[in-house]
Structure formats: structure tokens, C-alpha cells
Write an enzyme that holds these catalytic residues in place. Structure first.
Site, PDB file in Angstrom:
ATOM      1  N   ASP A 271      -4.270   2.817  14.251  1.00  0.00           N
ATOM      2  CA  ASP A 271      -3.490   3.109  13.393  1.00  0.00           C
ATOM      3  C   ASP A 271      -3.314   5.487  12.893  1.00  0.00           C
ATOM      4  O   ASP A 271      -4.196   4.962  13.226  1.00  0.00           O
ATOM      5  CB  ASP A 271      -2.747   2.486  11.785  1.00  0.00           C
ATOM      6  CG  ASP A 271      -4.163   2.351  11.387  1.00  0.00           C
ATOM      7  OD1 ASP A 271      -4.809   3.024  11.366  1.00  0.00           O
ATOM      8  OD2 ASP A 271      -4.503   1.907  10.241  1.00  0.00           O
TER       9      ASP A 271
ATOM     10  N   ARG B 227       0.389  -1.310   0.025  1.00  0.00           N
ATOM     11  CA  ARG B 227      -0.371  -0.101  -0.151  1.00  0.00           C
ATOM     12  C   ARG B 227       0.516   1.084  -0.160  1.00  0.00           C
ATOM     13  O   ARG B 227       1.444   1.416   1.272  1.00  0.00           O
ATOM     14  CB  ARG B 227      -1.027   0.130   1.325  1.00  0.00           C
ATOM     15  CG  ARG B 227      -2.291   1.598   1.362  1.00  0.00           C
ATOM     16  CD  ARG B 227      -2.914   1.412   2.066  1.00  0.00           C
ATOM     17  NE  ARG B 227      -2.741   1.208   3.750  1.00  0.00           N
ATOM     18  CZ  ARG B 227      -3.406   1.601   4.310  1.00  0.00           C
ATOM     19  NH1 ARG B 227      -4.672   1.177   4.163  1.00  0.00           N
ATOM     20  NH2 ARG B 227      -3.468   1.000   5.565  1.00  0.00           N
TER      21      ARG B 227
END
Length: 564
Positions: free
Chosen positions: A469, A189
Site C-alpha cells: 500500500d 480510517r
């Protein structure tokens, strides 16, 4: 660089024989490029031909990237003025036509359990060895983009693709990759369009962080991955429109041409994690139809995007984040529409993240957490999802047991969900609930602890048995802003009442100030916390962001200026 990275055995770069044969045709000079930071081994990881590719890519893509970011700002201004997101009138033909995406590669046919995480060597080895079908190596929400972190992550992934990555822990424990056929499929990603890579400047401008991440990985690994029918594969984050998807198509096609790869060799999955994107899922699939293999319910960023999109809408205030679950009607409509859209087009419909981590020393609490995971995965598989995400290896057998029991086939494309008819109002109707004092204070703690760790170079932090996160921290940060600014005289609930806690206390800046001042005492000795030395800086930054008259687009934008 983290301790884990320094202990790893990582070849500085890949042998020339494994690079795409036509890479020599790429520009060997990098006129106009400047690197503003230096770390050991940088020249081997970023050789002249690769820098030349970055220059070519930047010049081809940057003007349109700037235009797309400007379009985002214009759209948000319209939302702030009272407009509501909706399905596009100019793309009805795309939505109504019968078409399919390109065939899905064998390596991505079965994706029932995927694990995600940052790109430090220990994580890379453990994730690839975890038994999950896929590992999403994350340069975005779970990586703090220091220059050392980014280059260490690229080195680790290159060594993993080669099969040579090893790691030695401080206690002498050795970590090595399992045989190739036993490893998870690697999906990378890159960062979203909004993030710059300030350490690489071309013609005086920072290159897009996502272009840097994608191109460096592809340059080092494309040939090996292609030879093994393993990609390269990417997850594309935070898209808001079909035009932004088309820009990724242009960028990927450009790199394929530069490296001599067949068109469509690099496959992608797109995260539907912004509210505007849910109204353009058909269009995003169509823009990437030669290479896209699926869409993913990026639930945490999606909730954050809902908050950000409706930052000026007093009637769209959400309860505390623990109550904003996927069973809420607006989130259920989003996930079920994603399934229907993907399966109609022959693409995977991936489920969302289970952020829980095992609770050591408390069997009853751990079982309650695992029960929530099982219920979430059962909801996903019975709705028709083709796979799911977990944040911790211990959750892989939990998720797999649910999907194995209810999905005997590699995927569920045959589950067309023609019963789903999600309207605009279904997708934007806010969830109901409360804001407890504990929930209010927990948002403050999560923001401060996560931002302190991020500023210190750690983008993935366990807090209260959840893996936090940037996406989860963004929810907490945006909710604080929303609650406070819709209790302030400048904004109220639709009925004119201020936002308040479940016990009747009005949420105002005095309450915020008291909670913020009390936080260091609640945390105790911060020396053992990730980024503990930067707690005061994180408190100041949260105070600044929360008091801003307008919700700042991403907390990582002002925070990025404070690293390196």
C-alpha cells in the site's frame, strides 16, 4: 470506479429515520461550498444538510489544521539542520501524572485479530465476514482517492452498516453479509491531516480529506452504529503531536454536537506511525482521553517516517527494507514503549501488519512465509500486545492461533512492562544491514508498480506475495532517495564513504538510471498488471521524485494532482 463497485447493490443513502434526530438543526444550505466533480447518485449521498455540516466543520477546523501543517514543516527544518526528536520538556506533568483513558466499549474489548483493506464492496463483505474481530475500512493508504472511489466506498459502508450490501462477481458468484453478530466490528480510517479533498472546496479552499471521510461516514451511520453499541469507531493516521490529536478531538466533538451524539460517542484508535509521535504517546492519549481506546504500531509508516525525519542525516541511512524488521533494536524499543504507555493508561496496545499473502503453487515458499507470520505474531503477543493486523483473510487463523494460545483473556492490560525504559537514543538508533542489488531493484519495481496502480485508481496491490500500500511504497521510495543522495557528492556516510551495494557497487544515479531503464523488460507484458498502462508515467514520476534535491513529503501529494 472499479468493476467490483459497479456490480454491488448499494442503497443511495440511508433512510431519514435512521439519521441522528438533531441533524435537521445542521445548516441546510452550503453557501461557500463547491463540488468540482460529479458522479451518479452524488446528490443522494451528499444531501444539503450534510454539505452544511461540512462547511461548518471546515470553518471550525481548517485554520488550526493549516497551523499544524506549518508546525510540521518547522519541526522538519530543525531536524534537517541537525536536531533530534526527543521527549517534550513542557509536558512532563502529563507523562508523570496518574490518569486513565475512558472505559473501552464492549465491542472493542477483544481485538486480537484485525483485518485491513480498501472500501470496495467485495472487500467490505469479505472483511466483515472474515472471522476477524475488527475490520479497518481504509480511506487512506490502501485507497486511491479518486472521487468515484471515495463515494463508492461511503455507499458500500453505509449499506454494510444497514446489512443490505451485496455483490455479484463477473462469474456470477454472489457475496452477502453474514448475520450481524458474526460480522467483524467496523472501524474506519480517514485520511491524514496532510491530505486535501480537492473535489470539495469551501470558501475557495479544499476541505481536509480526513474531515470529509469522517463526517460523511458519521452522518450516514452514527445512529445505527450507536444503537448497536458499534461506534462509530475510527483509526486516526499519521499524527505527529499532541496538538494534532487535540485537533481531531475538536473535529470529532464538533460533529457529535452537530449530529446530537453524546460527547465521546465516537471512539478512536491512533496509529503511532511517525517518529515524532513516539515521543508524545502519553500526550496523544491525554488529548483524546475521553474517546481513545488504544494505540497501534503502524510499523510500515513508522519506518518511512524514520527515513523522512532523518533525510538529511548521513549517519541514519537504513539497509534494504526487508532487513528492517521489528526485531531491530529501534523498532523493538518503539513497540515495547507503546505497550508500556498504553497499559499504564488503560488503553489497548495494538500490534502491526502482517503484509504476506498466501503463495499459490509453492508449498515450501508458502510455509516459509507463514512461519515468518507466526514468529512475528508470537513476538507481539509475548511482548504484551493486545491484538494484531493482517492484510489477507488466510492469515486470520494463523494470527488467531498464536494469540489464543498466549492470550486467554480479551486483552493484556495487566502486562504493564515496567521493565521497559526506552531512551531517546534507543528510539533513534539506526539498524545495521546491507543493501543487495536485488533489494535495490525491488524498491524500484515496487515504487513503479504501486504508483502506476494508484494513478489508475487502485491503492492496494499484491507484489511478490506482499500486499503493498502507500506506506510500503513510501519506504521503498524514501530509501532510494536516501541511498542516492547520501552517495552523491552532496552527502556521504558519517565516515565519508558513499552508500554501496553489498557487492561493493556504489549506489549512484547511473545505477538508478540503468535499473529504471531495465524495469519494463523485467516486467514483461504489463497489460495484466494493475495500472499497467500507466507504467511509463509512474517511471517518470519516480525519476522526478528521486532526483528532487529534497525528499518530497509524501508521494501521494504530487500523484494526487494526476488523478481525476
Amino acid at each position: 470506479m472499479s468493476a467490483t463497485a459497479t456490480a454491488a447493490t448499494i442503497p443511495p443513502t440511508r433512510p431519514a429515520s435512521s439519521r441522528p434526530a438533531s441533524v435537521a438543526a445542521a445548516p441546510r444550505a452550503a453557501a461557500g461550498l463547491a463540488l468540482t466533480e460529479r458522479v451518479a447518485g452524488q446528490e443522494q449521498l451528499l444531501p444539503a444538510p450534510l454539505l452544511g455540516l461540512l462547511v461548518s466543520l471546515h470553518r471550525a477546523i481548517e485554520p488550526e489544521r493549516r497551523a499544524r501543517l506549518a508546525a510540521r514543516r518547522e519541526r522538519q527544518a530543525a531536524f534537517d539542520a541537525g536536531a533530534l526528536p526527543d521527549f517534550r520538556a513542557d509536558t512532563v506533568a502529563i507523562r508523570e501524572a496518574n490518569w486513565k483513558v475512558a472505559p473501552i466499549p464492549r465491542a472493542l474489548q477483544d481485538r486480537r485479530v484485525e483485518i485491513t483493506g480498501p472500501t470496495d464492496p467485495k472487500m467490505v463483505i469479505n472483511a466483515l465476514n472474515s472471522g476477524a474481530q475488527c475490520y479497518m475500512a481504509d480511506f487512506e493508504d490502501s485507497t486511491a482517492p479518486t472521487w468515484r472511489n471515495l463515494l463508492a466506498g461511503q455507499r458500500a459502508l453505509a449499506a454494510a452498516v444497514d446489512g443490505t450490501l451485496t455483490f455479484e462477481a463477473d462469474n456470477g458468484k454472489q457475496y452477502r453479509l453474514r448475520p450481524y453478530e458474526e460480522r467483524a466490528v467496523l472501524i474506519v480510517r480517514p485520511r491524514g491531516w496532510h491530505l486535501d479533498e480537492k473535489h470539495v472546496r469551501i470558501d475557495g479552499e479544499a476541505i481536509a480529506g480526513g474531515l470529509f471521510d469522517m463526517a460523511v461516514f458519521a452522518w450516514h451511520n452514527a445512529r445505527t452504529l450507536m444503537a448497536n453499541d458499534r461506534g462509530p469507531f475510527f483509526y486516526l493516521p499519521k499524527l505527529q503531536s499532541m496538538e494534532e490529536a487535540a485537533l481531531w478531538e475538536a473535529a470529532l466533538s464538533h460533529v457529535e454536537a452537530m449530529l446530537g451524539l453524546p460527547h465521546g460517542q465516537m471512539k478512536v484508535t491512533v496509529l503511532i506511525e511517525t517518529l515524532p509521535a513516539v515521543f508524545e504517546m502519553d500526550e496523544i492519549l491525554h488529548a483524546l482521553k475521553d474517546r481513545i481506546v488504544g494505540l497501534n504500531c503502524g510499523r510500515w509508516d513508522y519506518i518511512f517516517s524514520y527515513l523522512k525525519t532523518f533525510r538529511a542525516h548521513a549517519d541514519k541511512v537504513l539497509p534494504e527494507r526487508g532487513q528492517v524488521t521489528m526485531t531491530q533494536p529501534f523498532l523493538r524499543a518503539y513497540s515495547e514503549l507503546l505497550i508500556r504507555t498504553c497499559h499504564r493508561r488503560g488503553a489497548h496496545a495494538m500490534g502491526g501488519m502482517a503484509a504476506q499473502i498466501p503463495i499459490a503453487g509453492d508449498e515450501a515458499a508458502n510455509e516459509q512465509a507463514m512461519a515468518r507470520v507466526r514468529a512475528d505474531k508470537l513476538r507481539e503477543v509475548t511482548a504484551g500486545h493486545d491484538g494484531t493486523w493482517v492484510a489477507h483473510p488466510a492469515l486470520i487463523p494463523v494470527a488467531r492461533a498464536i494469540f489464543d494460545a498466549h492470550m486467554p483473556t480479551p486483552h493484556q492490560h495487566h502486562v504493564l512492562r515496567e521493565d521497559v525504559h526506552a531512551t531517546r537514543d534507543d528510539l533513534i538508533r539506526p539498524s545495521e544491514g546491507t543493501i543487495t542489488r536485488e533489494g535495490f531493484e525491488n524498491n524500484i519495481e515496487v515504487c513503479v508498480r504501486y504508483m502506476a496502480a494508484w494513478l489508475d485508481g487502485n491503492g492496494c496491490v499484491p507484489i511478490h506475495w506482499l500486499m503493498e500500500d502507500a506506506a510500503t511504497a513510501e519506504i521503498a521510495r524514501a530509501q532510494l532517495w536516501q541511498w542516492l543522495h547520501h552517495s552523491d557528492p552532496r552527502g556521504r556516510h558519517a565516515d565519508g564513504s558513499p552508500v554501496h551495494l553489498a557487492d561493493g557497487t556504489v549506489i549512484d544515479f547511473a545505477l538508478f538510471e540503468r535499473a529504471l531503464a531495465a524495469l519494463p523488460g523485467r516486467l514483461g507484458d504489463t497489460a495484466a498488471l494493475p495500472g499497467g498502462s500507466r507504467i511509463p508515467e509512474a517511471i517518470a514520476l519516480l525519476d522526478e521524485l528521486t532526483r528532487a534535491c529534497q525528499l518530497v513529503e509524501f508521494l501521494t501529494l504530487p500523484a494526487y494532482a494526476r488523478i481525476d
